[in-house]
Design a protein around this motif. Structure first.
Motif, PDB file in Angstrom:
ATOM      1  N   ILE A 128       0.841  -1.197   0.000  1.00  0.00           N
ATOM      2  CA  ILE A 128       0.000   0.000   0.000  1.00  0.00           C
ATOM      3  C   ILE A 128       0.875   1.245   0.000  1.00  0.00           C
ATOM      4  O   ILE A 128       1.831   1.366   0.767  1.00  0.00           O
ATOM      5  CB  ILE A 128      -0.940  -0.019   1.215  1.00  0.00           C
ATOM      6  CG1 ILE A 128      -1.817  -1.271   1.176  1.00  0.00           C
ATOM      7  CG2 ILE A 128      -1.803   1.236   1.252  1.00  0.00           C
ATOM      8  CD1 ILE A 128      -2.685  -1.449   2.379  1.00  0.00           C
ATOM      9  N   GLU A 129       0.538   2.189  -0.876  1.00  0.00           N
ATOM     10  CA  GLU A 129       1.225   3.474  -0.978  1.00  0.00           C
ATOM     11  C   GLU A 129       0.274   4.581  -0.521  1.00  0.00           C
ATOM     12  O   GLU A 129      -0.892   4.572  -0.873  1.00  0.00           O
ATOM     13  CB  GLU A 129       1.662   3.745  -2.421  1.00  0.00           C
ATOM     14  CG  GLU A 129       2.504   2.636  -3.015  1.00  0.00           C
ATOM     15  CD  GLU A 129       2.732   2.850  -4.501  1.00  0.00           C
ATOM     16  OE1 GLU A 129       2.310   3.928  -5.002  1.00  0.00           O
ATOM     17  OE2 GLU A 129       3.291   1.951  -5.156  1.00  0.00           O
ATOM     18  N   GLU A 130       0.808   5.514   0.257  1.00  0.00           N
ATOM     19  CA  GLU A 130      -0.009   6.642   0.711  1.00  0.00           C
ATOM     20  C   GLU A 130       0.196   7.818  -0.223  1.00  0.00           C
ATOM     21  O   GLU A 130       1.308   8.326  -0.361  1.00  0.00           O
ATOM     22  CB  GLU A 130       0.367   7.035   2.130  1.00  0.00           C
ATOM     23  CG  GLU A 130      -0.518   8.157   2.679  1.00  0.00           C
ATOM     24  CD  GLU A 130      -0.231   8.463   4.129  1.00  0.00           C
ATOM     25  OE1 GLU A 130      -0.924   9.321   4.693  1.00  0.00           O
ATOM     26  OE2 GLU A 130       0.678   7.825   4.701  1.00  0.00           O
ATOM     27  N   PRO A 131      -0.848   8.284  -0.905  1.00  0.00           N
ATOM     28  CA  PRO A 131      -0.691   9.457  -1.788  1.00  0.00           C
ATOM     29  C   PRO A 131      -0.297  10.685  -0.986  1.00  0.00           C
ATOM     30  O   PRO A 131      -0.733  10.885   0.146  1.00  0.00           O
ATOM     31  CB  PRO A 131      -2.083   9.607  -2.428  1.00  0.00           C
ATOM     32  CG  PRO A 131      -2.744   8.274  -2.246  1.00  0.00           C
ATOM     33  CD  PRO A 131      -2.200   7.714  -0.966  1.00  0.00           C
ATOM     34  N   SER A 132       0.552  11.493  -1.589  1.00  0.00           N
ATOM     35  CA  SER A 132       1.059  12.686  -0.897  1.00  0.00           C
ATOM     36  C   SER A 132       0.094  13.865  -0.966  1.00  0.00           C
ATOM     37  O   SER A 132       0.296  14.852  -0.276  1.00  0.00           O
ATOM     38  CB  SER A 132       2.403  13.098  -1.497  1.00  0.00           C
ATOM     39  OG  SER A 132       2.273  13.339  -2.889  1.00  0.00           O
ATOM     40  N   LEU A 177      -5.721  -0.176  -7.715  1.00  0.00           N
ATOM     41  CA  LEU A 177      -6.491   0.918  -7.124  1.00  0.00           C
ATOM     42  C   LEU A 177      -6.374   0.905  -5.605  1.00  0.00           C
ATOM     43  O   LEU A 177      -6.192   1.953  -4.974  1.00  0.00           O
ATOM     44  CB  LEU A 177      -7.952   0.797  -7.558  1.00  0.00           C
ATOM     45  CG  LEU A 177      -8.897   1.867  -7.018  1.00  0.00           C
ATOM     46  CD1 LEU A 177      -8.577   3.207  -7.640  1.00  0.00           C
ATOM     47  CD2 LEU A 177     -10.343   1.499  -7.291  1.00  0.00           C
ATOM     48  N   LEU A 178      -6.496  -0.274  -4.983  1.00  0.00           N
ATOM     49  CA  LEU A 178      -6.407  -0.365  -3.530  1.00  0.00           C
ATOM     50  C   LEU A 178      -5.024   0.032  -3.040  1.00  0.00           C
ATOM     51  O   LEU A 178      -4.879   0.637  -1.971  1.00  0.00           O
ATOM     52  CB  LEU A 178      -6.736  -1.790  -3.078  1.00  0.00           C
ATOM     53  CG  LEU A 178      -8.176  -2.274  -3.315  1.00  0.00           C
ATOM     54  CD1 LEU A 178      -8.309  -3.728  -2.931  1.00  0.00           C
ATOM     55  CD2 LEU A 178      -9.168  -1.436  -2.516  1.00  0.00           C
ATOM     56  N   GLN A 179      -3.987  -0.285  -3.802  1.00  0.00           N
ATOM     57  CA  GLN A 179      -2.625   0.022  -3.374  1.00  0.00           C
ATOM     58  C   GLN A 179      -2.304   1.504  -3.450  1.00  0.00           C
ATOM     59  O   GLN A 179      -1.557   2.022  -2.613  1.00  0.00           O
ATOM     60  CB  GLN A 179      -1.617  -0.760  -4.238  1.00  0.00           C
ATOM     61  CG  GLN A 179      -1.551  -2.229  -3.932  1.00  0.00           C
ATOM     62  CD  GLN A 179      -0.481  -2.934  -4.745  1.00  0.00           C
ATOM     63  OE1 GLN A 179       0.103  -3.901  -4.306  1.00  0.00           O
ATOM     64  NE2 GLN A 179      -0.224  -2.450  -5.946  1.00  0.00           N
ATOM     65  N   GLN A 180      -2.860   2.212  -4.425  1.00  0.00           N
ATOM     66  CA  GLN A 180      -2.338   3.529  -4.758  1.00  0.00           C
ATOM     67  C   GLN A 180      -3.261   4.695  -4.441  1.00  0.00           C
ATOM     68  O   GLN A 180      -2.775   5.806  -4.261  1.00  0.00           O
ATOM     69  CB  GLN A 180      -1.991   3.575  -6.253  1.00  0.00           C
ATOM     70  CG  GLN A 180      -0.921   2.582  -6.648  1.00  0.00           C
ATOM     71  CD  GLN A 180      -0.704   2.516  -8.141  1.00  0.00           C
ATOM     72  OE1 GLN A 180      -1.346   3.244  -8.905  1.00  0.00           O
ATOM     73  NE2 GLN A 180       0.164   1.630  -8.589  1.00  0.00           N
TER      74      GLN A 180
END
Length: 1263
Positions: free
Chosen positions: A445-449, A584-587
């Motif tokens: 999982i990546e957290e958008p900035s 989609l879930l990851q990003q």
């Protein structure tokens, strides 16, 4: 084998050896009973080498047996070796570790990343990545089967059909590897279609000669700019790392950049870029002369021929010459057809007369095609053709596997054992679909900035109108309407006309015609801003076309629900759907407030009864739920939308859905009108928007599942587009090859088209002014005279219209002239002078020398005060036609007092950056030195109301009318503002120019190697580099920065240098400081590449070694932490050594977060008169400086520059902030002039005159 070949082993112990077949007969393996004859067993074939367990060498046949110990007797009593049977055994997996080298080979062979072989052509790359290399051919597949005869045909003739039997796991694994290989080839093709590889293909060789077509056909008709840009990209991406380069262009004649190949460095690359940007047409296309010349060049192992037109010679002549010349030589020709429309160069045929393809084939080179108007032609190049051939081979094998699943392959019967059982039949069809790697693993999982915006919202801030870059906004200050008014003097209506040399008629956006004053400099700057804005839009489109945004667009709402189409029609695409949801879930979901997933077929089912917070745990659980989804039924949109919008659990929690994202491959079961009506009713009073995503699949198979409602792809897109736009949502349509339609991208492209349109209109405006210039008219006339010698000269522009008569004087102008003449007469009258009583003596009695001296003194008196006459201006008063005069300028006759007013300085700072520290640079170009200190400019007499004795009036007068002058607070004291509004405006212009120069200096300090090392101002330096074990995570970055330092500062600025590496020990590069020649710089780069992070940090020993060089002027210490010895000892020892020599020590903190270590580095630099450098926020500072330069200084407080911990950067940023403070202060001072009440404005309202009162004429000089 010799006795000495055996490794040493203790007697009586076992050892493992490898022997050849020739040595096998010389050794007896001990058996329990030596007298028993050896049993006859089936012996396996001998291999070249065997590994066995034996005793010491004394057990050879015929040798003397030593004394038998207990261990030896136990060894001899072992049972005899029995050969194991391998019949029916399963083969070991490919990745089973049998030997370390074998594992490395298999990992290397199965590597799916095509990017690891960047320097290889497809020919070299396929040696280790072909279908044959992976053992995936049809022959390899057949070797995995067993040939059996049917029992009923055993007694029949030998011509009876044979049957092949395969294990299901073997066939499935073989097919999976084929799909992996095809995907790898596709990745390789995508990589070959990026950057300069798409235009010129892969460039092979270390010593490359580039032969460029510079004929008129290739460098004309708007092609030359694109051709130059492509060649520049080729240099930057593929040629910068070659050992030697040679450039040559050819037209009718040849022209080479250098006589011989040159070794590659920064200077050579800059020369090549300059040469490329200066290419122009040179006549024809003499390819034969170019090939003759380049084949004579020595030290070249690869020749690249770039052609954009048809050669002058025939194909037969060129081919025959190449065949004769290259006999006995290996110089491959890499032929590139650059955007060429001639059939001889890019038409795909097997005709031997094809020029470039034949030249590449006979020389052992490769052929590449680039055509901007026909993208499919690029696939005819050599590199991509070989990859496509491998894909076809793999696809043929897959087709054979499909035939095998049907039970036949040619004339042989095929049966796949254990493939379909009762349990397998119960599994869904989607379980047999090939899956991408790591498909079932947990999410990364990546957290958008940041929270993304739709393109419509983004363009409100970054669009042309939002950035005030609309053409009509730029032209508005210089646009004037055509006016038609009644003129009383001539008693008729007159319409304004455009002056032909200054104005141009231009159609406005509302359809009206306006007169435009064209400023070419303004329009040129505007076009540059448009170009930068278009590049920003291109980056936005590229961002929208990557990762999960390519599949779903951007999720902009905070509370979202994802609707997933699980109809039976998508059963073959379920893995694709799951993979899309995974991305989609990851990003894009971690920064939302809540979310939910709903899968729908004939009925809808949700992941959770209500929306959940997107924690990492919830997202992982949602992914597990997605992996368990199966396809069934049709597409019941209505049930899914009701479950999302009419959820009772969400209503209980007072949460509403902001965005619904519908991910589907077809139209709903219900009519589109029904769905649209439901959405309009369900979203009344809410801001819920429905976004539809259409993933394009192939047409449905007639033998497969039939959807509830069928429509072609155009009807599907129209239906889903309407459904999204009803609720102000967005429509997104994609397939595997890329995005087909996207509302977000469409909005950006529309803005880009508008920018291009504005740029074209700017060009037309500038062209209209250019055509009216006298120089252009003269050139036009000269060209016309050359074409038509008998043509009459053009009539001059000034002769087309009659000159207007001089205007008549009005009453006001006559009154002004009369008053001016009277006053001039009064001033010219001689003024009688009263002679003092002491001067009544006869002048004749004076000494003649004294008269001459006085005459000389009179002639030397300043006359400037007498030459300057008072200037007057006549004006109408507010009482009818009464006229008054005012003085505009007074002569400074007395010149007793120096004026307190200070003029605004217009400084000039050179654009070339100087190698100075910020402290030295600001001494020359600081605000105080440039006389732009606002506090000093506005400083005047203090604002007091004390009485003051006036000599003229011979009495004390109280200060009056203080409200006339604005009062400001300057450093704690209230003073009158001595600067006028227009002077403050001029000051703001100058301070903005200085600010821009300061910001460019800041960008220069943050660029290339100066970001890490700062500015090296000395000419003889030693750099100490820390390579201790703590640098392991930053070693690659350190190597890159060191290489940049060598080329960017040492070599370019001619700085002599030496390098010393220190960790647990010290290793100098050279014994002393050397000159920055190319040979030395290349050798230093090679030495830097050997750095390895290991050991401690012996900082003191490295400093002592640097002080041994007598020529050193400065030492630059780069480290990431404290030394091994105490910091106080290091400071004490350095102070003792450096007291007499005075060598400056500059310290550099490299990715160091230890504050105590940074304090030590500051103390060391301060003690040795050096500078401390630590660029922690370098990228942010560069970005903020760029924003300030682009956006201007309308807001003097935002954006704020980051706080730097470097001496140079901190001093420059402090000066920038001071200048921004002065700019803000000046603007506030200028606003005071609009709020200060003037004396005549106060008395004007209080004084009222009778309506018939006539004010007498004012005396001259009064108002």
């Amino acid at each position: 084998m010799m006795n000495g070949d055996f490794p040493s082993a203790r007697p009586g112990t076992a050892a493992t050896y490898t022997m050849d077949d020739s040595d096998e007969e010389d050794i007896n393996l001990p058996n329990s009973d030596e007298e028993e004859p050896r049993k006859t067993t089936s012996r396996r074939p001998k291999s070249s080498k065997q590994t066995f367990l034996t005793q010491s060498r004394s057990t050879k046949r015929g040798g003397r047996r030593p004394k038998v110990t207990q261990a030896q007797s136990n060894l001899e009593e072992r049972p005899p070796w029995v050969q194991l049977s391998i019949r029916g055994a399963m083969p070991t997996p490919d990745m089973t570790v049998t030997h370390i080298n074998q594992t490395y080979d298999k990992v290397r062979a199965r590597d799916m990343a095509a990017m690891f072989n960047e320097g290889q052509t497809s020919t070299d790359w396929l040696k280790n990545h072909s279908i044959e290399h992976f053992n995936l051919t049809l022959k390899d597949l057949l070797s995995k089967g067993q040939i059996v005869r049917p029992k009923s045909n055993i007694q029949k003739s030998s011509s009876s059909p044979k049957e092949l039997k395969f294990e299901a796991s073997v066939v499935n694994e073989f097919e999976y590897k084929l799909y992996e290989s095809i995907e790898m080839y596709h990745n390789r093709i995508r990589w070959l279609l990026k950057g300069s590889r798409k235009t010129f293909g892969m460039i092979k060789g270390n010593k490359v000669a580039i032969v460029v077509d510079s004929s008129d056909s290739n460098c004309g008709f708007g092609r030359v700019s694109h051709f130059r840009d492509s060649l520049t990209t080729l240099i930057d991406e593929q040629l910068h790392n070659r050992e030697m380069l040679y450039f040559m262009s050819f037209g009718t004649d040849t022209d080479s950049l250098w006589h011989t190949p040159r070794y590659t460095n920064i200077r050579i690359l800059d020369e090549a870029r300059y040469w490329v940007n200066s290419l122009s047409g040179m006549g024809g296309c003499n390819l034969l002369a170019a090939i003759k010349k380049v084949l004579k060049v020595k030290d070249v192992d690869s020749i690249v021929v770039v052609m954009g037109s048809c050669p002058d010679q025939s194909a037969e002549a060129l081919v025959e010459y190449i065949e004769q010349v290259i006999v006995g030589r290996q110089v491959p020709l890499h032929c590139v057809a650059f955007d060429c429309n001639n059939h001889l160069t890019n038409k795909k045929k097997t005709n031997p007369k094809l020029t470039l393809r034949k030249l590449a084939d006979i020389s052992g080179g490769r052929y590449h095609v680039y055509a901007s108007g026909a993208e499919e032609q690029i696939y005819t190049g050599t590199d991509i053709t070989m990859l496509l051939r491998e894909i076809r081979i793999a696809q043929d094998v897959i087709n054979k596997i499909q035939e095998m699943r049907q039970g036949m392959m040619g004339d042989a019967l095929v049966s796949i054992l254990n493939e379909i059982s009762l349990e397998v039949q119960k599994l869904p069809q989607s379980r047999f679909l090939p899956r991408p790697p790591n498909h079932t693993t947990p999410l990364a999982i990546e957290e958008p900035s940041f929270l993304p915006k739709t393109s419509e919202e983004w363009l409100q801030q970054n669009g042309l109108k939002g950035k005030r870059l609309s053409l009509y906004q730029v032209l508005a200050p210089n646009a004037f309407n055509q006016i038609e008014e009644f003129i009383p003097v001539i008693r008729k209506s007159v319409r304004s006309q455009t002056h032909e040399k200054a104005m141009t008629q231009f159609e406005w956006h509302d359809g009206t015609i306006k007169n435009i004053h064209v400023d070419p400099a303004l329009l040129f700057d505007y076009q540059k801003q448009l170009g930068a804005t278009v590049k920003l839009y291109e980056r936005r489109v590229d961002w929208l076309s990557k990762e999960s945004r390519r599949l779903f667009g951007t999720l902009t709402e905070k509370r979202v629900v994802i609707l997933i189409d699980l109809s039976l029609s998508n059963v073959n695409y379920l893995v694709h759907i799951q993979h899309s949801i995974r991305l989609l879930l990851q990003q894009q979901l971690l920064n939302k407030e809540s979310f939910n997933l709903i899968g729908f077929g004939s009925s809808a089912r949700a992941w959770r009864p209500c929306m959940q917070e997107p924690t990492e745990e919830n997202i992982q659980m949602a992914w597990k739920w997605v992996l368990g989804l199966e396809c069934s039924g049709s597409r019941n949109f209505l049930s899914a939308l009701r479950l999302a919008l009419e959820n009772e659990e969400d209503q209980k929690r007072n949460t509403s859905v902001d965005g619904v994202y519908l991910f589907t491959s077809g139209i709903p079961d219900q009519l589109p009108e029904v769905i649209c009506s439901f959405m309009e009713e369900a979203t009344v009073g809410q801001s819920t928007r429905l976004h539809s995503i259409l993933f394009n699949v192939d047409d449905y198979d007639s033998n497969g599942a039939i959807p509830g409602r069928y429509a072609n792809i155009t009807q599907m897109a129209e239906c889903l587009r309407t459904l999204a736009h009803v609720t102000s949502g967005r429509f997104h349509w994609f397939r595997e090859t890329g995005i087909i339609e996207s509302d977000d991208i469409k909005a950006i492209l529309s803005e880009m088209d508008k920018a291009v349109n504005y740029s074209q209109k700017c060009a037309l405006l500038v062209d209209s002014v250019k055509k009216r210039s006298p120089k252009y008219q003269a050139e036009l006339m000269s060209n016309a005279q050359e074409d038509q010698p008998k043509m009459l000269p053009m009539r001059p522009q000034s002769a087309k219209k009659r000159a207007l008569p001089a205007p008549k004087h009005t009453e006001l102008s006559l009154a002004r002239l009369q008053i001016t003449e009277n006053k001039d007469k009064e001033e010219t009258k001689p003024i009688p002078r009263s002679r003092p009583s002491s001067a009544k003596k006869d002048p004749s009695k004076l000494d003649s020398n004294r008269l001459a001296t006085e005459k000389d003194k009179k002639s030397k008196r300043p006359t400037s005060a007498h030459k300057v006459k008072p200037a007057k201006q006549v004006f109408y008063t507010e009482f009818k036609n009464e006229v008054g005069t005012v003085y505009k300028q007074y002569p400074d006759i007395l010149n007793k007092k120096k004026s307190v007013r200070k003029a605004i300085n217009h400084p000039v700072i050179p654009d070339r950056e100087e190698l100075k520290t910020s402290k030295e640079w600001l001494k020359l170009y600081g605000l105080c030195k440039l006389r732009l200190d606002l506090n000093k400019l506005v400083s005047g007499p203090e604002c007091t109301h004390a009485k003051r004795h006036i000599n003229t009036l011979n009495k004390a007068v109280t200060a009056k009318y203080c409200t006339i002058f604005p009062s400001v607070n300057v450093k704690g004291s209230v003073r009158h503002l001595q600067v006028q509004a227009h002077e403050l405006q001029d000051y703001e212009v100058q301070i903005e120019l200085v600010l821009r120069r300061y910001l460019r200096r800041l960008q220069w300090l943050l660029g290339t190697s100066r970001r890490t090392f700062g500015v090296m101002v000395e000419k003889k330096v030693v750099v100490l580099v820390d390579t201790s074990g703590s640098m392991v995570s930053h070693m690659e970055e350190l190597k890159r920065e060191m290489v940049a330092l060598i080329w960017d500062q040492f070599q370019r600025e001619n700085i002599s240098f030496n390098l010393i590496r220190f960790s647990g020990d010290i290793e100098p590069w050279r014994n002393g400081i050397v000159e920055p020649t190319e040979v030395n710089c290349h050798d230093a780069v090679r030495w830097i590449s050997t750095f390895a992070p290991v050991g401690n940090t012996c900082t003191l020993e490295a400093l002592q070694r640097a002080f041994q060089d007598k020529d050193v002027e400065a030492i630059y210490l780069l480290t990431d932490g404290k030394p091994d010895s105490s910091t106080s000892r290091v400071l004490r020892e350095v102070a003792q050594v450096n007291t007499i020599r005075g060598v400056k020590i500059h310290t550099i903190s490299f990715n160091c977060e230890d504050e105590t270590a940074n304090i030590f580095l500051r103390q060391l630099a301060a003690m040795c008169r050096g500078r401390y450098h630590r660029c922690y926020a370098g990228m942010d500072g560069d970005l903020m400086a760029h924003r300030l330069l682009e956006e201007g200084f309308k807001n003097t407080e935002h954006p704020m520059l980051p706080t730097f911990d470097s001496d140079d950067l901190r001093q420059l940023v402090a000066e920038i902030e001071q200048a921004r403070h002065f700019l803000s202060q000046s603007r506030s001072f200028r606003q005071l002039f609009g709020t200060t009440t003037k004396p005549h404005e106060k008395s004007k309202t209080s004084r009222q005159m009778p309506p018939n009162h006539i004010k007498p004429m004012l005396p001259a000089g009064t108002s």
